[in-house]
Design an enzyme around this catalytic site. Structure first.
Site, PDB file in Angstrom:
ATOM      1  N   ARG A  63       0.813  -1.218   0.000  1.00 16.94           N
ATOM      2  CA  ARG A  63       0.000   0.000   0.000  1.00 16.94           C
ATOM      3  C   ARG A  63       0.844   1.264   0.000  1.00 16.94           C
ATOM      4  O   ARG A  63       0.372   2.322  -0.400  1.00 16.94           O
ATOM      5  CB  ARG A  63      -0.992  -0.020   1.158  1.00 16.94           C
ATOM      6  CG  ARG A  63      -2.083  -1.070   0.924  1.00 16.94           C
ATOM      7  CD  ARG A  63      -3.037  -1.159   2.044  1.00 16.94           C
ATOM      8  NE  ARG A  63      -2.335  -1.584   3.248  1.00 16.94           N
ATOM      9  CZ  ARG A  63      -2.889  -2.202   4.256  1.00 16.94           C
ATOM     10  NH1 ARG A  63      -4.161  -2.473   4.223  1.00 16.94           N
ATOM     11  NH2 ARG A  63      -2.185  -2.545   5.305  1.00 16.94           N
ATOM     12  N   GLU A 100       7.250 -10.505  14.368  1.00 17.68           N
ATOM     13  CA  GLU A 100       6.774 -11.188  15.571  1.00 17.68           C
ATOM     14  C   GLU A 100       6.799 -12.699  15.390  1.00 17.68           C
ATOM     15  O   GLU A 100       7.002 -13.454  16.336  1.00 17.68           O
ATOM     16  CB  GLU A 100       5.330 -10.770  15.878  1.00 17.68           C
ATOM     17  CG  GLU A 100       5.165  -9.302  16.168  1.00 17.68           C
ATOM     18  CD  GLU A 100       3.693  -8.936  16.228  1.00 17.68           C
ATOM     19  OE1 GLU A 100       2.942  -9.632  16.927  1.00 17.68           O
ATOM     20  OE2 GLU A 100       3.305  -7.976  15.556  1.00 17.68           O
TER      21      GLU A 100
END
Length: 179
Positions: A63, A100
């Site tokens: 994006r 993560e």
């Protein structure tokens, strides 16, 4: 700026439980579909690029491409995509970073940035900060100067700012919306 924030927020849709239960996804597609809101966002980010003296705009996949390319055009600057590894043909520079749940890698064409370039990094969301931090490192490894990072929306509860700011070494982080 308050009017801009209200306009942008009114065009960002919350999607519950996407991509998994418990997550509230911030969908910017209604903002992109509204030419007035998208134009106002483009103007605001282009103003940042001009104010910072950027010579190039880097957009982060995916994006960041949608936002960064019109910003570069509006500001009269070149646009450079930073892609996921393996997507660019030819010679590239790469930067790995930790997520993560694992690791990832981004790339830029080796010849797209030089020591003469002053680069504004543009993306839609600052979440944990890993991709933005890696892009700062990648741009510097290419020999260019990072003038700053401009973000549509910061998800402050994920702590990306704490991770990103040390790597900026004083270059500004400009966020239009914080949630």
């Amino acid at each position: 700026m308050t009017d801009l924030k209200e306009l942008l927020l009114s065009r960002i849709r919350d999607v519950m439980d996407h991509p998994e239960p418990g997550v509230v996804f911030k969908d910017i597609t209604p903002l992109l579909a509204d030419p007035a809101a998208f134009g106002a966002l483009t103007d605001a980010l282009a103003d940042i690029a001009v104010r910072q003296g950027a010579t190039k705009v880097v957009g982060l996949e995916a994006r960041g491409f949608i936002l960064g390319a019109p910003v570069a055009v509006r500001a009269g600057l070149g646009f450079i995509p930073v892609r996921k590894a393996g997507k660019l043909p030819g010679a590239t520079l790469s930067q790995s970073y930790e997520l993560e749940y694992g690791s990832a890698e981004i790339e830029v064409h080796a010849e797209d940035l030089t020591a003469d370039d002053r680069v504004l990094i543009v993306d839609d969301v600052l979440a944990t900060g890993g991709t933005a931090e890696a892009s700062v490192q990648l741009i510097r490894r290419a020999g260019a100067e990072v003038t700053g990072v401009a973000i549509l929306m910061e998800l402050s509860f994920l702590g990306g700012r704490r991770r990103l700011e040390p790597s900026l070494q004083g270059a500004p982080l400009e966020v239009l919306l914080t949630v």
